[in-house]
Design a protein around this motif. Structure first.
Motif, short mmCIF file in Angstrom:
data_model
loop_
_atom_site.label_atom_id
_atom_site.label_comp_id
_atom_site.label_asym_id
_atom_site.label_seq_id
_atom_site.Cartn_x
_atom_site.Cartn_y
_atom_site.Cartn_z
N ARG A 1 0.81 -1.31 0.04
CA ARG A 1 -0.13 0.03 -0.12
C ARG A 1 0.83 1.26 0.08
N VAL A 2 1.87 1.09 -0.67
CA VAL A 2 2.89 2.27 -0.81
C VAL A 2 2.21 3.13 -2.10
N LEU A 3 1.52 2.62 -2.89
CA LEU A 3 0.98 3.20 -4.06
C LEU A 3 -0.50 2.72 -4.17
N ASP A 4 -1.30 3.52 -4.67
CA ASP A 4 -2.52 3.16 -4.99
C ASP A 4 -2.64 2.96 -6.42
N VAL A 5 -2.83 1.78 -6.77
CA VAL A 5 -2.87 1.50 -8.28
C VAL A 5 -4.39 0.94 -8.57
N SER A 6 -5.24 1.62 -8.38
CA SER A 6 -6.90 1.09 -8.78
C SER A 6 -7.18 2.03 -9.73
N GLY A 7 -8.23 1.55 -10.27
CA GLY A 7 -8.89 2.22 -11.50
C GLY A 7 -7.82 2.46 -12.78
N ARG A 8 -7.77 3.48 -13.29
CA ARG A 8 -6.92 3.83 -14.74
C ARG A 8 -5.54 3.69 -14.41
N LYS A 9 -4.97 3.86 -12.89
CA LYS A 9 -3.56 3.68 -12.60
C LYS A 9 -3.21 2.07 -12.67
N LYS A 10 -4.09 1.15 -12.63
CA LYS A 10 -3.68 -0.54 -13.08
C LYS A 10 -2.82 -0.49 -14.13
N SER A 11 -3.07 0.07 -15.27
CA SER A 11 -2.68 -0.07 -16.47
C SER A 11 -1.30 0.88 -16.77
N LEU A 12 -1.01 1.67 -15.87
CA LEU A 12 0.27 2.38 -15.83
C LEU A 12 1.41 1.74 -15.18
N PRO A 13 2.63 1.94 -16.03
CA PRO A 13 3.84 1.37 -15.50
C PRO A 13 4.51 2.19 -14.33
N LEU A 14 5.60 1.64 -13.97
CA LEU A 14 6.12 2.25 -12.66
C LEU A 14 7.47 2.99 -13.09
N LYS A 15 7.73 4.16 -12.58
CA LYS A 15 8.76 5.09 -12.83
C LYS A 15 9.31 5.50 -11.56
N VAL A 16 10.71 5.44 -11.40
CA VAL A 16 11.53 5.56 -9.77
C VAL A 16 11.95 7.00 -10.13
N LEU A 17 11.71 7.92 -9.40
CA LEU A 17 12.45 9.15 -9.29
C LEU A 17 13.49 9.16 -8.27
N GLY A 18 14.24 10.29 -8.27
CA GLY A 18 15.54 10.41 -7.23
C GLY A 18 15.34 11.29 -6.04
N ASP A 19 14.20 11.52 -5.64
CA ASP A 19 14.04 12.42 -4.63
C ASP A 19 14.15 11.56 -3.22
N GLY A 20 14.99 12.14 -2.49
CA GLY A 20 15.45 11.33 -1.22
C GLY A 20 16.65 10.67 -1.17
N ASP A 21 16.93 10.08 -0.14
CA ASP A 21 17.99 9.20 0.00
C ASP A 21 17.79 7.70 0.12
N LEU A 22 18.74 6.78 -0.40
CA LEU A 22 18.76 5.33 -0.33
C LEU A 22 19.93 4.98 0.31
N ASP A 23 19.85 4.09 1.37
CA ASP A 23 20.81 3.48 1.91
C ASP A 23 20.82 1.98 2.01
N LYS A 24 19.93 1.45 1.29
CA LYS A 24 19.65 0.07 1.37
C LYS A 24 19.96 -0.88 0.07
N LYS A 25 20.52 -1.86 -0.28
CA LYS A 25 20.64 -2.46 -1.49
C LYS A 25 19.40 -3.02 -1.69
N LEU A 26 18.53 -2.64 -2.69
CA LEU A 26 17.65 -3.00 -3.54
C LEU A 26 17.75 -3.47 -4.78
N THR A 27 16.70 -4.45 -5.24
CA THR A 27 16.87 -4.84 -6.66
C THR A 27 15.19 -4.00 -6.95
#
Length: 115
Positions: free
Chosen positions: A44-70
């Protein structure tokens, strides 16, 4: 309520992606986890209901990342991919939806008619 410009059509001002920032990923995911649109929806980080279900994911660079993620997404901003790589993570760019064109459609129809 804003419609965009009055002459731009029905899709004016609508988003083309489900967007998430790397700072949010750092808060919501543990070290070594895999990040996809489906996982973001489950947590529940993103609400992907309705029209948003068909939209792809885009990652933006705001904030800091200190964990190794795929992170698996269709699009990444330059700063987001740099921050993910700097944290030791992996950027996996998924193929986007292919745009429909009349020329390709007619060629496909002609090929099907020939068989």
């Amino acid at each position: 309520f804003r419609f965009g410009s009055c002459c731009a059509g029905m899709g004016a001002g609508q988003k083309d992606f489900n967007v998430v920032n790397v700072g949010v990923l750092s808060e919501c995911f543990a070290e070594g986890e895999e990040v996809t649109l489906e996982v973001l929806a489950e947590k529940r980080v993103l609400d992907v209901s309705g029209r948003k279900k068909s939209l792809p994911l885009k990652v933006l660079g705001d904030g800091d990342l200190d964990k190794k993620l795929t992170v698996k997404a269709v699009a990444f901003s330059k700063s987001a991919s740099e921050k993910i790589a700097a944290a030791g993570g992996e950027v996996v760019e998924l193929p986007g939806r292919k745009k429909w064109t009349r020329q390709e459609h007619e060629a496909k129809a002609k090929a099907e008619a020939a068989t």
